[in-house]
Motif scaffolding. Structure first.
Motif, PDB file in Angstrom:
ATOM      1  N   THR A  25      10.359   7.610   9.950  1.00 32.72           N
ATOM      2  CA  THR A  25       9.780   8.015   8.261  1.00 32.72           C
ATOM      3  C   THR A  25       8.616   7.593   8.633  1.00 32.72           C
ATOM      4  N   LYS A  26       7.453   8.607   7.122  1.00 34.63           N
ATOM      5  CA  LYS A  26       5.919   8.435   7.755  1.00 34.63           C
ATOM      6  C   LYS A  26       5.469   6.644   7.636  1.00 34.63           C
ATOM      7  N   GLY A  27       4.432   6.813   8.205  1.00 37.77           N
ATOM      8  CA  GLY A  27       4.000   5.789   7.550  1.00 37.77           C
ATOM      9  C   GLY A  27       4.743   4.889   8.738  1.00 37.77           C
ATOM     10  N   ARG A  28       4.407   5.021   9.775  1.00 39.83           N
ATOM     11  CA  ARG A  28       5.672   4.864  11.214  1.00 39.83           C
ATOM     12  C   ARG A  28       4.666   3.144  11.777  1.00 39.83           C
ATOM     13  N   VAL A  29       3.312   3.389  11.961  1.00 40.44           N
ATOM     14  CA  VAL A  29       2.561   2.293  11.977  1.00 40.44           C
ATOM     15  C   VAL A  29       1.663   1.902  11.454  1.00 40.44           C
ATOM     16  N   GLU A  30       1.846   1.626   9.776  1.00 45.51           N
ATOM     17  CA  GLU A  30       1.104   1.751   9.360  1.00 45.51           C
ATOM     18  C   GLU A  30       0.615   0.165   8.886  1.00 45.51           C
ATOM     19  N   GLY A  31      -0.441   0.167   8.580  1.00 44.27           N
ATOM     20  CA  GLY A  31      -1.476  -1.366   8.718  1.00 44.27           C
ATOM     21  C   GLY A  31      -1.694  -1.781  10.035  1.00 44.27           C
ATOM     22  N   LYS A  32      -1.134  -0.884  11.013  1.00 38.89           N
ATOM     23  CA  LYS A  32      -1.394  -2.091  12.353  1.00 38.89           C
ATOM     24  C   LYS A  32      -2.727  -1.556  12.779  1.00 38.89           C
ATOM     25  N   VAL A  33      -3.460  -2.584  14.116  1.00 43.00           N
ATOM     26  CA  VAL A  33      -4.974  -2.586  14.250  1.00 43.00           C
ATOM     27  C   VAL A  33      -4.540  -2.112  15.484  1.00 43.00           C
ATOM     28  N   VAL A  34      -4.504  -0.950  16.408  1.00 44.77           N
ATOM     29  CA  VAL A  34      -4.561  -0.229  17.404  1.00 44.77           C
ATOM     30  C   VAL A  34      -6.361   0.145  18.027  1.00 44.77           C
ATOM     31  N   LEU A  35      -6.112  -0.508  19.430  1.00 44.45           N
ATOM     32  CA  LEU A  35      -7.651   0.261  20.008  1.00 44.45           C
ATOM     33  C   LEU A  35      -7.145   1.267  21.185  1.00 44.45           C
TER      34      LEU A  35
END
Length: 248
Positions: free
Chosen positions: A3-13
């Motif tokens: 689905t869309k938003g697969r990493v919604e809200g995750k903070v990724v460097l």
């Protein structure tokens, strides 16, 4: 089901995110809802990439400098209060055989690709563990598993990433850290580094590589999957993405 938003809200460097595969990684993660930190030694280009992405921030990061890693993590925690995933993408290549390579060049390649990955894992591990479901994606290369004389130091550095990741995983399990780590081994993809490599390759090897060549977005889609909770049971995978060329 994807689905869309697969990493919604995750903070990724994402390191080395101003160009090439790292830029594609940052764009894919942002598209699926992540708050991306675009980190690169090229601060100006990192900022330009971040400006095109919602909820992104740019950081200057020389991955060979431990103090800059610590400063980067402090900036991320101040801005977001957490770190959910790290994509260790930064790397350089010197197109020299073992006989051509100088010790200085070998050390420089190892510093960026291998030491940079080490420092990223070491610095970010406590924050990733605190997130409750941290993910590390280390970008290696098929050069780590196939003999390629033209990139001796690069092959050595990418091979080191495989071994470091295995050790890291066992350490996290022994410490009961909720952090998983996987390795992506790209083959030829359309980046400036690969185009430069073609200048040093015999015509038959260049033609074979170009036949199987992919786009940076193909690698980015895999990195996105490994950051997302869709891959929550994937830990210690070493995934080759080269359209089958390495098995021939």
């Amino acid at each position: 089901m994807v689905t869309k938003g697969r990493v919604e809200g995750k903070v990724v460097l994402v390191t080395g995110a101003a160009h090439g595969l790292g830029k594609a990684d940052a764009e894919a993660l942002s598209r699926e809802g992540a708050r991306v930190i675009v980190a690169d030694i090229d601060e100006g280009e990192a900022q330009r990439v971040a400006d095109t992405l919602p909820a992104a921030m740019a950081l200057r990061l020389d991955v060979t400098c431990e103090a800059q890693w610590q400063a980067a993590l402090e900036a991320i925690m101040e801005a977001h209060g957490r770190l959910d995933a790290l994509v260790n993408n930064a790397g350089i290549a010197v197109f020299e055989t073992v006989e051509q390579s100088s010790l200085e060049a070998f050390r420089r390649v190892m510093a960026v690709s291998a030491e940079g990955t080490f420092l990223g894992c070491k610095t970010c591990l406590p924050a990733l563990a605190a997130s409750g479901a941290g993910s590390i994606v280390n970008i290696a290369s098929v050069a780590a598993i196939r003999g390629n004389p033209a990139v001796f130091a690069y092959s050595a550095a990418k091979g080191a990433i495989l071994s470091m990741t295995r050790s890291l995983i066992v350490h996290c399990q022994q410490q009961d850290y909720p952090v998983r780590a996987n390795v992506v081994l790209p083959g030829s993809h359309d980046t400036q580094m690969v185009r430069e490599a073609y200048r040093f390759a015999p015509s038959e090897l260049r033609e074979a590589a170009q036949k199987h060549e992919g786009r940076p977005e193909h690698v980015a889609d895999l990195a996105l999957f490994l950051v997302s909770d869709e891959s929550i049971r994937l830990n210690g995978a070493e995934i080759v993405i080269d359209n089958g060329r390495s098995v021939k």
